[in-house]
Design a protein around this motif. Structure first.
Motif, short mmCIF file in Angstrom:
data_model
loop_
_atom_site.label_atom_id
_atom_site.label_comp_id
_atom_site.label_asym_id
_atom_site.label_seq_id
_atom_site.Cartn_x
_atom_site.Cartn_y
_atom_site.Cartn_z
N ALA A 14 42.23 31.09 43.06
CA ALA A 14 41.02 31.02 42.03
C ALA A 14 40.87 31.31 41.04
CB ALA A 14 40.31 32.84 42.40
N ALA A 15 39.86 30.87 40.18
CA ALA A 15 39.98 30.66 39.42
C ALA A 15 40.25 32.02 38.25
CB ALA A 15 38.42 29.96 38.13
N PRO A 16 40.70 32.53 37.43
CA PRO A 16 41.10 33.95 36.55
C PRO A 16 40.08 33.24 35.60
CG PRO A 16 43.31 32.34 35.68
CD PRO A 16 42.54 31.51 36.83
N GLU A 17 40.35 35.02 34.94
CA GLU A 17 39.48 34.93 33.84
C GLU A 17 40.39 35.01 32.33
OE1 GLU A 17 36.27 35.71 33.12
OE2 GLU A 17 35.73 35.28 35.85
N PHE A 18 39.69 34.34 31.72
CA PHE A 18 40.56 34.06 30.44
C PHE A 18 40.38 35.04 29.06
CE2 PHE A 18 41.37 30.35 32.08
CZ PHE A 18 42.69 30.12 32.86
N GLY A 19 41.10 35.20 28.29
CA GLY A 19 41.07 36.11 27.43
C GLY A 19 40.26 35.60 25.85
N LYS A 20 40.19 35.45 24.81
CA LYS A 20 39.86 34.81 23.78
C LYS A 20 40.98 34.31 23.23
CE LYS A 20 42.60 38.21 20.52
NZ LYS A 20 42.21 38.71 19.02
N VAL A 78 44.10 27.56 23.42
CA VAL A 78 44.75 28.10 24.06
C VAL A 78 44.09 29.41 24.48
CG1 VAL A 78 46.47 27.77 25.99
CG2 VAL A 78 46.38 26.76 24.35
N ARG A 79 44.19 30.22 25.59
CA ARG A 79 42.94 30.95 25.64
C ARG A 79 43.97 31.82 26.29
NH1 ARG A 79 38.22 30.05 28.56
NH2 ARG A 79 40.05 28.61 29.56
N ALA A 80 44.06 33.47 25.70
CA ALA A 80 44.98 34.89 26.65
C ALA A 80 44.95 34.90 28.36
CB ALA A 80 44.15 36.08 26.11
N GLY A 81 46.39 34.87 28.92
CA GLY A 81 46.32 34.63 30.02
C GLY A 81 46.40 33.25 30.37
N GLU A 82 46.45 32.39 29.65
CA GLU A 82 46.00 30.67 30.55
C GLU A 82 47.35 29.92 29.90
OE1 GLU A 82 43.12 27.16 29.90
OE2 GLU A 82 43.49 28.31 27.96
N ILE A 83 47.67 29.60 31.08
CA ILE A 83 49.09 27.99 30.50
C ILE A 83 48.20 26.56 30.99
CG2 ILE A 83 51.51 27.01 31.40
CD1 ILE A 83 51.60 29.72 32.93
N LEU A 140 54.72 36.82 31.37
CA LEU A 140 53.64 36.52 30.25
C LEU A 140 52.40 36.78 30.46
CD1 LEU A 140 56.66 35.06 27.50
CD2 LEU A 140 55.81 37.26 27.87
N ARG A 141 52.51 35.78 30.70
CA ARG A 141 50.95 34.98 31.18
C ARG A 141 49.82 36.74 31.95
NH1 ARG A 141 50.26 32.48 37.02
NH2 ARG A 141 50.53 34.65 37.60
N ASP A 142 50.85 37.20 32.80
CA ASP A 142 50.21 38.18 33.74
C ASP A 142 50.06 39.42 32.63
OD1 ASP A 142 50.38 36.70 35.72
OD2 ASP A 142 51.90 37.99 36.83
N GLU A 143 51.04 39.13 31.82
CA GLU A 143 50.57 40.62 30.51
C GLU A 143 49.53 40.00 29.22
OE1 GLU A 143 54.72 41.06 29.38
OE2 GLU A 143 55.43 41.70 30.51
N GLY A 144 49.08 38.73 29.61
CA GLY A 144 48.12 38.63 28.22
C GLY A 144 48.25 37.47 27.31
N ALA A 145 49.51 36.71 28.00
CA ALA A 145 49.23 35.77 26.50
C ALA A 145 49.54 34.34 26.49
CB ALA A 145 51.92 35.81 26.45
N ALA A 146 48.91 33.53 25.84
CA ALA A 146 48.60 32.47 26.23
C ALA A 146 50.15 31.53 25.96
CB ALA A 146 47.85 32.47 24.39
N ILE A 147 50.22 30.38 27.02
CA ILE A 147 51.16 29.45 26.84
C ILE A 147 51.37 28.16 27.19
CG2 ILE A 147 53.12 29.25 27.98
CD1 ILE A 147 53.26 32.05 29.48
N LEU A 148 51.68 27.48 25.71
CA LEU A 148 51.57 26.42 26.11
C LEU A 148 52.47 25.83 26.55
CD1 LEU A 148 50.23 23.36 25.38
CD2 LEU A 148 51.15 24.13 22.77
#
Length: 299
Positions: A35-41, A68-73, A235-243
């Motif tokens: 499902a589409a997750p909720e991303f942060g700022k 790129v937002r928090a929790g997003e790859i 890292l994604r699950d901990e709220g990091a943004a990943i490029l």
């Protein structure tokens, strides 16, 4: 581990069963959420990034916009030599911009800051080239840990806290199952997969707000690739943004929420990975994207 684990007829095996024999255990693949997750700022915002060619063989960057937002790859695909290396240098701060507002990290404009300044804002970087770029070959794993983690309390009053540096190196080796005699081993002595796990682990152990990784599983064995994917997902699950910049399309589809492609220094629109066909991505990798597609993607 130096032992023959079995014999088989290739046509009777699957990629998964062969991978299990290679690494000595079941290989667990990682996937993005269904499902589409909720991303942060937004943790990184790039606005109209332009960069002239640094050498006669470099690719100029042309008007790149990206958030790129928090929790997003976010995944960036592309055929080799189309500006991926130049893009990594511009994002990491190895090549600074003339205006500070071209790159914003966690709300702070930093286009004119170099790589050390951007690291202090909570960014980690995993370059494509391991030896000579990600690590200094002749230096020990302990000293290589200090090179990027210097802002994590490892230096006090101008003096290196050797005990803390060694503790960090040993933690990376333990957490990421790096095969090495000890933390004093020179980086060049490690296999490609183990050195790559160490480099990524060095960044992950600093709990970055944003991680920029270029071809993180290039040339590594299947077991190391799985470990690297698991670290990115954690890292994604901990709220990091990943490029994530990669030529491995399977890797991108497996991990990324949104994907695009870079061709001749221009970035295509970004689309949800679950809705982006391989044919469309291939068109973008060939540079077949127009201005109206950007408006559609934004909508």
């Amino acid at each position: 581990h130096g032992k023959v684990v079995g014999h088989c007829v290739p046509r009777d095996e699957t990629a998964s069963s062969l991978a299990n024999m290679m690494v000595g255990s079941d290989v667990e693949t990682v996937k993005r959420e269904g499902a589409a997750p909720e991303f942060g700022k937004p943790l990184i915002e790039i606005r109209n990034l332009q960069r002239p060619p640094a050498t006669p063989f470099s690719i100029p960057l042309r008007g790149i916009d990206l958030t790129v937002r928090a929790g997003e790859i976010i995944g960036i695909a592309g055929v080799a030599g189309n500006g991926q290396g130049e893009f990594f240098e511009a994002v990491s701060g190895e090549a600074v911009q003339k205006s500070a507002d071209v790159v914003s990290l966690n709300g702070q404009d930093c286009g004119t800051k170099g790589i050390s300044g951007r690291r202090l804002l909570g960014v980690g970087f995993v370059p494509e080239e391991r030896l000579g770029h990600g690590a200094v070959p002749e230096m020990s794993l302990v000293d290589n840990a200090l090179l990027t983690a210097f802002g994590q309390g490892l230096v006090k009053a101008g003096l290196v806290q050797r005990g803390k540096v060694r503790a960090l190196a040993e933690e990376i080796i333990r957490r990421f199952a790096v095969k090495t005699p000890d933390a004093d081993t020179a980086a060049r002595s490690l296999s490609g997969g183990n050195l790559q796990k160490y480099i990524l682990g060095r960044e992950a152990c600093q709990s970055p707000r944003l991680l920029v990784a270029s071809h993180p599983t290039w040339g590594v064995d299947v077991g190391s690739a799985v470990a690297i994917h698991q670290a990115l997902v954690k890292l994604r699950d901990e709220g990091a943004a990943i490029l994530l910049i990669s030529e491995d399309l399977d890797e991108l589809y497996q991990l990324c929420h949104r994907m695009g492609a870079i061709c001749n220094g221009r970035l295509s629109p970004l689309a949800p990975a679950s809705e982006l066909s391989i044919n469309q991505l291939g068109q973008w990798m060939a540079g077949n994207f127009k201005a109206e597609e950007f408006a559609d993607a934004a909508a």
